[in-house]
Design an enzyme around this catalytic site. Structure first.
Site, PDB file in Angstrom:
ATOM      1  N   ASP A 365       0.854  -1.193   0.000  1.00 30.87           N
ATOM      2  CA  ASP A 365       0.000   0.000   0.000  1.00 30.87           C
ATOM      3  C   ASP A 365       0.886   1.238   0.000  1.00 30.87           C
ATOM      4  OD1 ASP A 365      -3.160   0.778   1.062  1.00 30.87           O
ATOM      5  OD2 ASP A 365      -1.554   2.277   1.325  1.00 30.87           O
ATOM      6  N   ASN A 373      -2.516  12.961  -4.672  1.00 31.80           N
ATOM      7  CA  ASN A 373      -3.736  13.453  -5.323  1.00 31.80           C
ATOM      8  C   ASN A 373      -4.008  14.902  -4.947  1.00 31.80           C
ATOM      9  OD1 ASN A 373      -4.546  11.270  -6.851  1.00 31.80           O
ATOM     10  ND2 ASN A 373      -5.672  10.321  -5.164  1.00 31.80           N
ATOM     11  N   HIS A 378      -5.541  14.400  -9.364  1.00 32.01           N
ATOM     12  CA  HIS A 378      -5.915  12.994  -9.517  1.00 32.01           C
ATOM     13  C   HIS A 378      -5.239  12.330 -10.724  1.00 32.01           C
ATOM     14  CE1 HIS A 378      -8.691   9.996  -7.883  1.00 32.01           C
ATOM     15  NE2 HIS A 378      -8.781   9.536  -9.126  1.00 32.01           N
ATOM     16  N   ASP A 382      -2.938   9.097 -10.925  1.00 34.35           N
ATOM     17  CA  ASP A 382      -3.092   7.952 -11.852  1.00 34.35           C
ATOM     18  C   ASP A 382      -1.754   7.586 -12.485  1.00 34.35           C
ATOM     19  OD1 ASP A 382      -5.730   7.771 -11.338  1.00 34.35           O
ATOM     20  OD2 ASP A 382      -6.417   8.450 -13.318  1.00 34.35           O
ATOM     21  N   GLU A 408      -4.737   2.176  -4.325  1.00 37.09           N
ATOM     22  CA  GLU A 408      -3.279   2.219  -4.462  1.00 37.09           C
ATOM     23  C   GLU A 408      -2.651   1.026  -3.748  1.00 37.09           C
ATOM     24  OE1 GLU A 408      -4.350   2.682  -1.377  1.00 37.09           O
ATOM     25  OE2 GLU A 408      -2.601   3.872  -0.745  1.00 37.09           O
TER      26      GLU A 408
END
Ligand code: GH3
Ligand code: MG
Ligand code: MG
Length: 489
Positions: A365, A373, A378, A382, A408
């Protein structure tokens, strides 16, 4: 057209003349011979329908009748003999062996005509039967020939209907048709109406030909087939008007014309690919026939179907591959998606159980990903996830499996790897993420850390895939609460 040909053998010229006269009056073609020698010399030249042996000597000479019956050429000729009515005293003359009928003497015209009519009817029936038999035999022979051709055809089709590329199919088509028809030249030329240049994609006479360009104005037979969509057959090229212009060209160029006959059979696979099967024979060979064209048409049809189905198969396969890829990969990162991961995990668990091998699962993680973000947007987030996916794929062995578990979070499955090995690998991975700068936008770089929890099979309390996930999640939680950027097992 006369009603029948009657040969009268009669010693007496007067009697012979009278009989012939009557017969001609009734529409027969009659002629007379006077003795045995003349009879056979006439028969050597012509075959009558009926022979009337009017002369009693001839009529009852076994040698004469024997000779007539032995001649295969005369087997359908009916022989009528004459005999005195009262020979046996009961009015019925004896019919000598080899004779078909008998007329009593002295000859009465109505009886003679009746007998001749009957015999002619019999002759025509026999002839009709024979001709039917001959026709049946011809048909049988044709059927036998067809069978041979069909076998050749089946051979060709068999070879053509495998999973072959169009080019291979063209090559086989040209080679096999040339061989089946025993002709020297057979090629496949691609082109369509209006094209100036065609492409020879295969030629039986020269296997090295692959994409040879030819000027189509030199091949009126190809242009004509392409334009009309129908096969063109020219049996004698030297005399044919289709070749008038080309012949002039040949003459100007001083080229000896070896061409005897040509046939072009058009085909169309799709809009891009149409052309002709091009058959040619030279002066030293036979002329091409309708049968050759028909044969070519059947084979071409099969080849076109084969190319189309090979193409359809290829499209279906590509579609399937695409669908399968869509179904198993995560669209953002291109690593395996969660569903595919669960399938693979189940399979790997089964394998581990069966072979007693170990299996480690890493749950990874990204630390404080929200911040990426929040600060970069955002889309930048990505992009970072994509780059992380690539990094993970590059870091693992071929047998390992990388998947996006959600958000994530990534999962890495390490087959044949116990917990110690898993920890070493996870540690290396943590370091390489920490040392890496991830690009956000065109200019900015960000640094990230990850936390990794590990669970392995077989170990206490890990019996199922769910146990494996639960243990890895617990370990990850410990890594997070331990301060992040760390590995826990
Ligand atoms: P930590 O894991 O260290 O506790 O902190 P975190 O910020 O990573 O917290 P958490 O795991 O709870 O939040 C994950 C965030 O990741 C939330 C969500 O906005 C973001 N995220 C999840 N999926 C995507 C995605 O596909 N694209 C982007 N850009 N962000 C995503
Ligand atoms: Mg998370
Ligand atoms: Mg996180």
């Amino acid at each position: 057209m006369t009603d029948g040909r009657v040969l009268v053998a009669e010693q007496s010229p007067v009697l012979a003349g009278a009989i012939c006269w009557f017969l001609r009056e009734k529409g027969y073609d009659a002629s007379a011979v006077s003795d045995e020698r003349e009879l056979f010399s006439t028969l050597a030249k012509e075959t009558p329908d009926v022979i009337l042996l009017g002369d009693e000597r001839l009529a009852h000479d076994d040698a004469v009748l024997g000779q007539l019956r032995r001649d295969a050429r005369l087997r359908d000729v009916r022989v009528i003999v004459t005999a005195p009515a009262n020979r046996n005293g009961n009015g019925t003359p004896v019919l000598p062996a080899g004779a078909d009928d008998c007329v009593t003497t002295p000859i009465r015209v109505p009886e003679l005509l009746g007998r001749i009519r009957t015999q002619l009817r019999a002759t025509s029936e026999v002839r009709a039967a024979r001709s039917a038999l001959r026709q049946a035999t011809t048909e049988l022979e044709r059927a036998r020939e067809d069978a041979v051709n069909n076998r050749r055809l089946v051979d060709i089709l068999h070879e053509v209907t495998g999973e072959l590329s169009a080019t291979e199919i063209y090559r086989i088509l040209a080679r096999r048709v040339a061989r089946a028809l025993e002709i020297s030249h057979c090629s496949v030329v691609l082109g369509q109406t209006g094209d100036v240049v065609g492409t020879v994609v295969a030629a039986a006479e020269d296997p090295s030909v692959t994409d040879l360009e030819v000027r189509l104005d030199r091949y009126p037979e190809i242009l004509m087939a392409l334009e009309s969509g129908r096969a063109v057959l020219v049996q004698e090229a030297t005399a044919h008007p289709l070749f008038a212009q080309v012949r002039e060209l040949w003459e100007r160029e001083g080229r000896a014309v070896e061409l005897r006959s040509v046939a072009t059979i058009p085909f169309s696979i799709d809009r891009r690919r149409s052309g002709v099967l091009f058959l040619r024979t030279e002066r030293s060979e036979r002329s091409l026939t309708r049968d050759d064209v028909e044969f070519g048409e059947v084979v071409v049809r099969a080849a076109v179907a084969a190319i189309r189905s090979a193409q359809a198969l290829e499209t279906t396969r590509a579609d399937n591959r695409r669908l399968e890829a869509l179904a198993t990969t995560d669209p953002l990162t291109k690593v395996l998606n969660r569903r595919a991961l669960l399938e693979r995990l189940t399979a790997e668990m089964d394998r581990s159980r069966r072979f007693g091998s170990s299996l480690s699962l890493l749950l990874l993680d990204v630390d404080h990903f929200k911040e990426v973000n929040d600060t970069a947007g955002h889309l930048a987030g990505d992009s970072v996830l994509r780059q992380l996916g690539e990094l993970l794929e590059e870091a693992v062995r071929k047998v390992d499996i990388v998947a996006r578990y959600g958000g994530e979070e990534f999962v890495i499955l390490l087959p044949e790897t116990a917990v110690e090995g898993g920890v070493v690998f996870a540690e290396r991975l943590r370091e390489s993420v920490a040392n890496r700068a991830f690009q956000v936008g065109s200019e900015r770089l960000v640094h990230l850390t990850v936390s990794i929890g590990i669970a392995s099979f077989a170990s206490p309390h890990v019996m199922s895939t769910e146990d494996l996930f639960a243990r890895a999640d617990e370990a990850l939680y410990r890594a997070k609460s331990g301060g992040r950027n760390q590995v826990r097992a």
